[in-house]
Scaffold this active site. Structure first.
Site, mmCIF file in Angstrom:
data_model
loop_
_atom_site.group_PDB
_atom_site.id
_atom_site.type_symbol
_atom_site.label_atom_id
_atom_site.label_comp_id
_atom_site.label_asym_id
_atom_site.label_seq_id
_atom_site.Cartn_x
_atom_site.Cartn_y
_atom_site.Cartn_z
ATOM 1 N N ARG A 109 -14.013 -17.118 -15.179
ATOM 2 C CA ARG A 109 -13.510 -16.881 -13.816
ATOM 3 C C ARG A 109 -12.569 -15.678 -13.800
ATOM 4 N NH1 ARG A 109 -11.238 -22.774 -12.915
ATOM 5 N NH2 ARG A 109 -12.530 -23.522 -14.629
ATOM 6 N N ASN A 160 -13.594 -37.450 -17.948
ATOM 7 C CA ASN A 160 -13.174 -36.102 -17.575
ATOM 8 C C ASN A 160 -14.436 -35.238 -17.573
ATOM 9 O OD1 ASN A 160 -12.071 -33.576 -17.389
ATOM 10 N ND2 ASN A 160 -10.612 -33.851 -19.058
ATOM 11 N N GLU A 162 -4.287 -34.671 -21.015
ATOM 12 C CA GLU A 162 -4.648 -35.033 -19.648
ATOM 13 C C GLU A 162 -5.214 -36.441 -19.584
ATOM 14 O OE1 GLU A 162 -6.932 -31.420 -19.564
ATOM 15 O OE2 GLU A 162 -6.135 -30.958 -17.583
ATOM 16 N N ARG A 164 -10.874 -38.204 -13.686
ATOM 17 C CA ARG A 164 -10.216 -36.964 -13.275
ATOM 18 C C ARG A 164 -11.001 -36.393 -12.101
ATOM 19 N NH1 ARG A 164 -9.611 -31.487 -16.902
ATOM 20 N NH2 ARG A 164 -8.630 -30.249 -15.256
ATOM 21 N N HIS A 200 -4.908 -28.335 -12.516
ATOM 22 C CA HIS A 200 -4.372 -28.659 -13.846
ATOM 23 C C HIS A 200 -3.070 -29.455 -13.728
ATOM 24 C CE1 HIS A 200 -6.403 -24.964 -15.937
ATOM 25 N NE2 HIS A 200 -7.124 -26.064 -16.122
#
Ligand code: ADP
Length: 598
Positions: free
Chosen positions: A234, A7, A380, A85, A173
């Protein structure tokens, strides 16, 4: 099967090793973070021990190069697959994919959509394929889960030429939202298909997903991971008019504006740090910038939860995850305070004491809260490991064929509705037996009326049911002028109302749906076909010229059911089939979680 998962973020490499034998278990967890000139921080957890050190690696490449030695040291060298990922799969990848030259080339074409994220992912893939050339490597995309979003949620209202150039909303996501929604449903003890969930992922990146009955319906991130919530660095939502203003007033270039929106905005832009812990401390000391940043952050998240409750026609659960969602009771409370009007009430002590160890997903709503509130760690990497193993195993070969029946528009009536439409005590006349035992089409017909138009001579299927249900096609929904949701039969709460007209009277009833395609089957046939009740399968229908594969077809096992797949007229027309045909079941191709599986 031993699976390694990578990841890669902009400033970190996280990896995990998972042993998959039915269930997936994490056996090693590692991270290389805070890359800077000449070093980074390494953390390796294995079998209850944790090792922390600084290393000389100054980036992702150097860190990945160290991984084989680490795995060997813990006796985990015999990998069978590597999962990666990947941020952006565009519209190309609805499911994980095994990496070869051709798929890598297709992922490369998506770099313009994710110029900051995909190249880092591709670099890790290239390095990893060099280190483990013999074993299969799989890409799992952050966007895939959201490809189920309806066009009205993904379409930006911009010129056609821009939309043709790829401008649309995707959402990210996805792996996290898919996992936490399933985890929440499991904790609540209900099927995902019965729940409307707002999945709130608050990490360095942050997004909220409307998981509507198991399917992503909308996500706060858009074409890029910049839209939506306030994040660490962000901005989230900003008026696109800002570009012109900044260019004219400050003389900034597009690249400069974009860089600032990604890297110098969000919490960092508002209060100087991207770390919520710093901001919470500073705010408590009276720092006005940190206080405003926290308020803006919470307000934006609360607005999205409200919006998604509206999008889904209600809300059954809110699930928090990600570093902030998992660890900041203050932020969870700040976001949810004020949502009591829609049935959200937090238990402040449970919120404060939420313990997530051992993959727990504690419920923290107050007694009597209509909406459940849960907190859980996202997993994840576990999801990526599981999907990697599934991709490597490949879709199970077709397990058999089922007859396909095309359902025209029809209604199922309640006793009360039949009384009103045909007169008290009227008994419908069974005319044509259906293939499901005990079911028939009646001689009588009704009309269905909406604000735009009317459908005459609509079939009535018996016997009577506890609730009236009206099943039409999407084309019919435009003829009526009503926005109609896709629903499993019987799942009628919150469905639109419609008027039925019979010879003796008129009934205004909810229960208007586009029936989700499904396969009826019985225990014996299900065993032969390898099907489980409640799972979704893909079914290929039609011939070589217009045939297509219907994804997410729900399997419903009934003791006496006749095995048959039901699709509506729009679906049949799309696949170019007539009244009857056979479909070929392709189990395992639909990227969904089987009920009860974590
Ligand atoms: P990523 O998206 O990079 O995986 P994480 O999910 O680890 O990020 O989330 C990082 C964020 O979580 C940071 O803003 C960090 O401050 C925040 N966080 C971690 N622990 C806490 C805590 N105890 N209280 C408040 N915020 C926290």
């Amino acid at each position: 099967m031993l699976v390694l998962v990578f990841n890669v973020g902009s400033s970190s490499l996280k990896f995990g090793v998972f042993r998959i034998d039915g269930e997936a278990r994490e056996v090693l967890k590692g991270s290389y973070e805070r890359f800077r000139d000449g070093g980074c921080e390494v953390r390796i957890r294995h079998a209850g021990t944790e090792e922390r050190r600084t290393a000389e690696c100054d980036g992702v490449a150097a860190s990945i190069a160290e991984v084989p030695a680490t795995l060997d040291r813990f006796g985990l060298g015999s990998l069978e697959a590597v999962g990666h990922r990947v941020a952006h799969g565009g519209s190309l990848f609805a499911a994980p994919v095994i990496l070869d030259e051709a798929t890598i080339a297709r992922i490369e074409t998506l770099t313009p959509l994710a110029p900051l994220h995909n190249p880092a992912n591709l670099e890790a893939i290239a390095l990893s394929r060099r280190l483990w050339p013999e074993i299969p490597q799989v890409a799992v995309f952050d966007t895939s889960f959201h490809l189920s979003n309806p066009p009205f949620a993904t379409t930006y209202a911009v010129p056609k030429a821009w939309r043709e150039a790829g401008l649309r909303r995707y959402g990210f996501h996805g792996t996290s939202h898919k996992y936490v929604a399933a985890r929440a449903a499991e904790e609540i003890g209900m099927g995902l298909a019965d729940l409307r969930i707002a999945s709130v992922h608050l990490g360095n990146g942050a997004s909220i997903c409307a998981v509507n009955r198991g399917v992503s319906m909308d996500s706060s991130m858009g074409m890029t991971p910049l839209e939506g919530l306030v994040m660490g660095t962000r901005s989230g939502d900003v008026d696109p008019g800002a570009f012109g203003h900044l260019s004219r007033q400050l003389g900034l270039s597009i690249a400069e504006i974009e860089d600032a929106l990604y890297s110098r905005s969000g919490l960092k832009g508002l209060a100087g740090s991207a770390d919520m812990r710093d901001l919470e401390d500073a705010a408590a000391r009276g720092d006005a910038d940190a206080q405003l940043a926290i308020e803006v952050y919470a307000y934006r998240a609360r607005k999205y939860i409200g919006a998604y409750a509206a999008a889904m026609g209600g809300l059954d659960a809110i699930v928090f995850t990600g570093g902030i969602g998992e660890n900041s009771p203050a932020m969870r409370r700040r976001i949810l305070d004020g949502l009591e009007f829609m049935g959200v009430r937090l238990d402040h002590e449970r919120n404060q004491a939420a313990d997530l160890s051992g993959q727990a997903a504690p419920q923290i709503q107050a007694y009597g809260s209509r909406v459940r509130v849960l907190v859980t760690e996202t997993a994840e990497q576990l999801m990526i490991a599981r999907e990697t193993a599934m991709a490597v195993a490949g879709p199970k070969p077709s397990t058999g064929r089922v007859p396909v029946a095309v359902s025209g528009r029809h209604v199922h009536l309640s006793g009360a509705a039949a009384d009103t439409l045909f007169g008290p005590g009227y008994v419908l006349t069974p005319q044509t037996p259906l293939r499901q035992p005990g079911h028939w089409a009646a001689r009588e017909r009704v009309a269905v009326e909406g604000p735009k138009g009317r459908l005459d001579h609509v079939a009535i299927l018996g016997p009577l049911r506890p609730r009236t249900q009206v099943e039409i096609s999407r084309t019919d929904s435009f003829a009526l002028g009503i926005d109609v949701p896709v629903r499993d039969s019987g799942k009628l709460d919150g469905t639109p109302s419609v008027t039925l007209v019979g010879p003796a009277g008129t009934v205004k009833t909810e229960g208007l749906i586009l029936a989700a395609r499904h396969i009826h089957t019985n225990p014996a046939d299900a065993a032969r076909l390898g099907l489980e009740d409640g799972e979704h399968v893909d079914v290929h229908v039609g011939d070589d010229s217009r045939g297509l594969t219907f994804a997410r077809t729900l399997v419903r096992i009934g003791a006496d059911s006749f095995t048959e797949m039901h699709i509506d007229t729009d679906e049949a027309n799309a696949a170019g089939i007539g009244a009857t045909t056979d479909g070929e079941i392709v189990v395992g191709a639909t990227a969904t979680i089987r009920p009860g599986h974590r």
